[in-house]
Design a protein around this motif. Sequence first.
Motif, PDB file in Angstrom:
ATOM      1  N   GLN B 180      -0.416  -8.244  -0.755  1.00  0.00           N
ATOM      2  CA  GLN B 180      -1.111  -9.479  -0.428  1.00  0.00           C
ATOM      3  C   GLN B 180      -0.310 -10.201   0.652  1.00  0.00           C
ATOM      4  O   GLN B 180       0.920 -10.126   0.656  1.00  0.00           O
ATOM      5  N   PRO B 181      -0.985 -10.952   1.508  1.00  0.00           N
ATOM      6  CA  PRO B 181      -0.248 -11.718   2.519  1.00  0.00           C
ATOM      7  C   PRO B 181       0.861 -12.575   1.918  1.00  0.00           C
ATOM      8  O   PRO B 181       1.964 -12.641   2.452  1.00  0.00           O
ATOM      9  N   VAL B 182       0.573 -13.226   0.786  1.00  0.00           N
ATOM     10  CA  VAL B 182       1.563 -14.133   0.212  1.00  0.00           C
ATOM     11  C   VAL B 182       2.839 -13.385  -0.192  1.00  0.00           C
ATOM     12  O   VAL B 182       3.940 -13.951  -0.180  1.00  0.00           O
ATOM     13  N   THR B 183       2.709 -12.102  -0.518  1.00  0.00           N
ATOM     14  CA  THR B 183       3.891 -11.323  -0.890  1.00  0.00           C
ATOM     15  C   THR B 183       4.765 -11.048   0.339  1.00  0.00           C
ATOM     16  O   THR B 183       6.002 -11.026   0.241  1.00  0.00           O
ATOM     17  N   VAL B 196      12.706  -5.786  -5.484  1.00  0.00           N
ATOM     18  CA  VAL B 196      12.103  -6.630  -6.518  1.00  0.00           C
ATOM     19  C   VAL B 196      10.585  -6.648  -6.379  1.00  0.00           C
ATOM     20  O   VAL B 196       9.848  -6.468  -7.352  1.00  0.00           O
ATOM     21  N   LEU B 197      10.132  -6.843  -5.151  1.00  0.00           N
ATOM     22  CA  LEU B 197       8.684  -6.920  -4.921  1.00  0.00           C
ATOM     23  C   LEU B 197       8.021  -5.584  -5.248  1.00  0.00           C
ATOM     24  O   LEU B 197       6.928  -5.549  -5.809  1.00  0.00           O
ATOM     25  N   GLU B 198       8.714  -4.488  -4.900  1.00  0.00           N
ATOM     26  CA  GLU B 198       8.176  -3.173  -5.240  1.00  0.00           C
ATOM     27  C   GLU B 198       8.185  -2.972  -6.750  1.00  0.00           C
ATOM     28  O   GLU B 198       7.237  -2.448  -7.329  1.00  0.00           O
ATOM     29  N   GLY B 199       9.294  -3.386  -7.370  1.00  0.00           N
ATOM     30  CA  GLY B 199       9.399  -3.235  -8.812  1.00  0.00           C
ATOM     31  C   GLY B 199       8.305  -3.977  -9.552  1.00  0.00           C
ATOM     32  O   GLY B 199       7.824  -3.535 -10.593  1.00  0.00           O
ATOM     33  N   GLN B 200       7.899  -5.102  -8.999  1.00  0.00           N
ATOM     34  CA  GLN B 200       6.814  -5.869  -9.618  1.00  0.00           C
ATOM     35  C   GLN B 200       5.449  -5.300  -9.274  1.00  0.00           C
ATOM     36  O   GLN B 200       4.427  -5.857  -9.677  1.00  0.00           O
ATOM     37  N   GLY B 201       5.446  -4.273  -8.467  1.00  0.00           N
ATOM     38  CA  GLY B 201       4.171  -3.664  -8.092  1.00  0.00           C
ATOM     39  C   GLY B 201       3.352  -4.511  -7.145  1.00  0.00           C
ATOM     40  O   GLY B 201       2.142  -4.337  -7.034  1.00  0.00           O
ATOM     41  N   ARG B 202       4.009  -5.435  -6.469  1.00  0.00           N
ATOM     42  CA  ARG B 202       3.266  -6.336  -5.579  1.00  0.00           C
ATOM     43  C   ARG B 202       3.260  -5.835  -4.140  1.00  0.00           C
ATOM     44  O   ARG B 202       2.547  -6.375  -3.299  1.00  0.00           O
ATOM     45  N   LEU B 203       4.107  -4.851  -3.862  1.00  0.00           N
ATOM     46  CA  LEU B 203       4.211  -4.350  -2.490  1.00  0.00           C
ATOM     47  C   LEU B 203       4.425  -2.841  -2.556  1.00  0.00           C
ATOM     48  O   LEU B 203       5.149  -2.346  -3.419  1.00  0.00           O
ATOM     49  N   ALA B 204       3.780  -2.127  -1.649  1.00  0.00           N
ATOM     50  CA  ALA B 204       3.978  -0.677  -1.557  1.00  0.00           C
ATOM     51  C   ALA B 204       4.285  -0.329  -0.111  1.00  0.00           C
ATOM     52  O   ALA B 204       3.605  -0.810   0.799  1.00  0.00           O
ATOM     53  N   VAL B 205       5.339   0.459   0.089  1.00  0.00           N
ATOM     54  CA  VAL B 205       5.775   0.798   1.442  1.00  0.00           C
ATOM     55  C   VAL B 205       5.752   2.311   1.621  1.00  0.00           C
ATOM     56  O   VAL B 205       6.265   3.049   0.781  1.00  0.00           O
ATOM     57  N   GLU B 206       5.167   2.753   2.726  1.00  0.00           N
ATOM     58  CA  GLU B 206       5.265   4.153   3.131  1.00  0.00           C
ATOM     59  C   GLU B 206       5.964   4.195   4.476  1.00  0.00           C
ATOM     60  O   GLU B 206       5.774   3.315   5.314  1.00  0.00           O
ATOM     61  N   GLY B 207       6.779   5.244   4.688  1.00  0.00           N
ATOM     62  CA  GLY B 207       7.441   5.396   5.984  1.00  0.00           C
ATOM     63  C   GLY B 207       8.854   4.847   5.954  1.00  0.00           C
ATOM     64  O   GLY B 207       9.537   4.883   4.923  1.00  0.00           O
ATOM     65  N   ASP B 208       9.282   4.286   7.076  1.00  0.00           N
ATOM     66  CA  ASP B 208      10.668   3.862   7.279  1.00  0.00           C
ATOM     67  C   ASP B 208      10.889   2.468   6.690  1.00  0.00           C
ATOM     68  O   ASP B 208      10.548   1.460   7.297  1.00  0.00           O
ATOM     69  N   ARG B 209      11.523   2.455   5.499  1.00  0.00           N
ATOM     70  CA  ARG B 209      11.772   1.171   4.841  1.00  0.00           C
ATOM     71  C   ARG B 209      12.753   0.328   5.645  1.00  0.00           C
ATOM     72  O   ARG B 209      12.687  -0.904   5.643  1.00  0.00           O
ATOM     73  N   GLY B 210      13.699   0.971   6.321  1.00  0.00           N
ATOM     74  CA  GLY B 210      14.659   0.236   7.151  1.00  0.00           C
ATOM     75  C   GLY B 210      13.958  -0.536   8.259  1.00  0.00           C
ATOM     76  O   GLY B 210      14.360  -1.654   8.607  1.00  0.00           O
ATOM     77  N   ALA B 211      12.899   0.037   8.798  1.00  0.00           N
ATOM     78  CA  ALA B 211      12.159  -0.661   9.853  1.00  0.00           C
ATOM     79  C   ALA B 211      11.565  -1.957   9.316  1.00  0.00           C
ATOM     80  O   ALA B 211      11.637  -3.013   9.960  1.00  0.00           O
ATOM     81  N   LEU B 212      11.006  -1.885   8.105  1.00  0.00           N
ATOM     82  CA  LEU B 212      10.434  -3.094   7.492  1.00  0.00           C
ATOM     83  C   LEU B 212      11.511  -4.155   7.280  1.00  0.00           C
ATOM     84  O   LEU B 212      11.299  -5.347   7.536  1.00  0.00           O
ATOM     85  N   LEU B 213      12.712  -3.711   6.848  1.00  0.00           N
ATOM     86  CA  LEU B 213      13.794  -4.672   6.602  1.00  0.00           C
ATOM     87  C   LEU B 213      14.306  -5.274   7.914  1.00  0.00           C
ATOM     88  O   LEU B 213      14.629  -6.460   7.971  1.00  0.00           O
ATOM     89  N   ARG B 214      14.385  -4.469   8.952  1.00  0.00           N
ATOM     90  CA  ARG B 214      14.810  -5.014  10.248  1.00  0.00           C
ATOM     91  C   ARG B 214      13.805  -6.053  10.738  1.00  0.00           C
ATOM     92  O   ARG B 214      14.178  -7.083  11.293  1.00  0.00           O
TER      93      ARG B 214
END
Lengths: 226, 226
Positions: B180-183, B196-214
Amino acid sequence: MELEKITKKASRSYDDACGAAHALDLIGERWALLVMRELMLGPRRFSDLRAQLPGISANVLTQRLEGLEAAGIVRRARLAPPASVQVYELTEWGLEAEPILLHMGMWGARSPQHDPTLYFSPASLMLSLRAKFEPARAATTDVSLEMRFGGESYTAAVQAGRLTTARGAPARADAVVSGQPVTLIELFYVKTPLEVLEGQGRLAVEGDRGALLRFADLWEMPPKAG
Amino acid sequence: MELEKITKKASRSYDDACGAAHALDLIGERWALLVMRELMLGPRRFSDLRAQLPGISANVLTQRLEGLEAAGIVRRARLAPPASVQVYELTEWGLEAEPILLHMGMWGARSPQHDPTLYFSPASLMLSLRAKFEPARAATTDVSLEMRFGGESYTAAVQAGRLTTARGAPARADAVVSGQPVTLIELFYVKTPLEVLEGQGRLAVEGDRGALLRFADLWEMPPKAG
DNA sequence: CGGCATCCGGGAAGATACTG
DNA sequence: CAGTATCTTCCCGGATGCCG
């Protein structure tokens, strides 16, 4: 039945986490932003606000000031004695809403339906100068003006590519111009010649007329949209 | 008696030559600016607008669209066949109102009363990214993200100190994030850890997680006012 | 189902009068 | 001068219904 009344949220909100939506919850009611506009150049008392906002009624102004105060945008202050009258002024955060007003002004003035001959308050004029000032264009200009609108003085000065606008007369003025704000709009933006405005008795200039003209050269009308 | 009705001006106007006052005549009614917000990323059909603006009623949306169209801010368009449905889109001048929304968003989000846990539309998220992007901070970042919100894809990419935000998926994505946008607001601004957000099942990431963090590192919450 | 038009109730805005 | 009180008008929000 009773519960519905309690559950009902206090004063319609958008219930939207978007910052702009929340801003509209706070300043989206009728007249609110125009009240803030009139406070952008400094504190004002109740009846001065009423005078600068033709069409607002006393009870609506009261409600807006209450709402803005509750939101932390406006605060009541009392001028130092002996003139211990109550005034309203923007908080620091309230002052930071200025870019909203400036962008709205620039955008709204480009409307095909915009009529620049209506009433124009001194605060609107000063803010429009801030909005449309182009530092690069003023790099070599050095002018200090005093503008008098019905007994009240304002300062507009340009030095070293910086614009100063304020309520009150400048320490030193190259020229003093008296008239209505809308007439200065004509001089600065519509580019009506100064002699014409003087000939019509709508503007009076004392001091260095060249300074006023150099100042006027710094501004121009933005293109209409559409 | 009859004349009064005719003379009476169409829909309360401020009758103020100030550009901001005229802007409020055009877009100051309830919901108008939020309708424009939802159109900032491209054309939308009537029922999509309704879906993105919880609380607006159909007749009010109709009125706002009519008003915005009459003002030259919105125009009706028909998508190319075979999907020849009617959509609403901003005119060029309507698009130029974006700075108003961005400044309002930045200012409103600093309100002490702002609640970032309410509903958040995809358009609000994309505009908030545009508002708070700092080119200097992103000079050496190169990331392309696809964000999926309920079946609709959006692009957010940073390259050479420039931010690109758009509706639709990017040609190449380092990572695809669904939620969701709010997440994403929580990830980018509140700085809740991704795990944490993944653990809560509120966010799902495919691909390069480092890119998302950067990418997330490029943003931060502005300080509250007061 | 999308895009409206219509009717109704509640509440905010507008105008005027009045008061400390 | 700085608001308050009252009354009217109009807008907003919800529900319903029409029509391609």
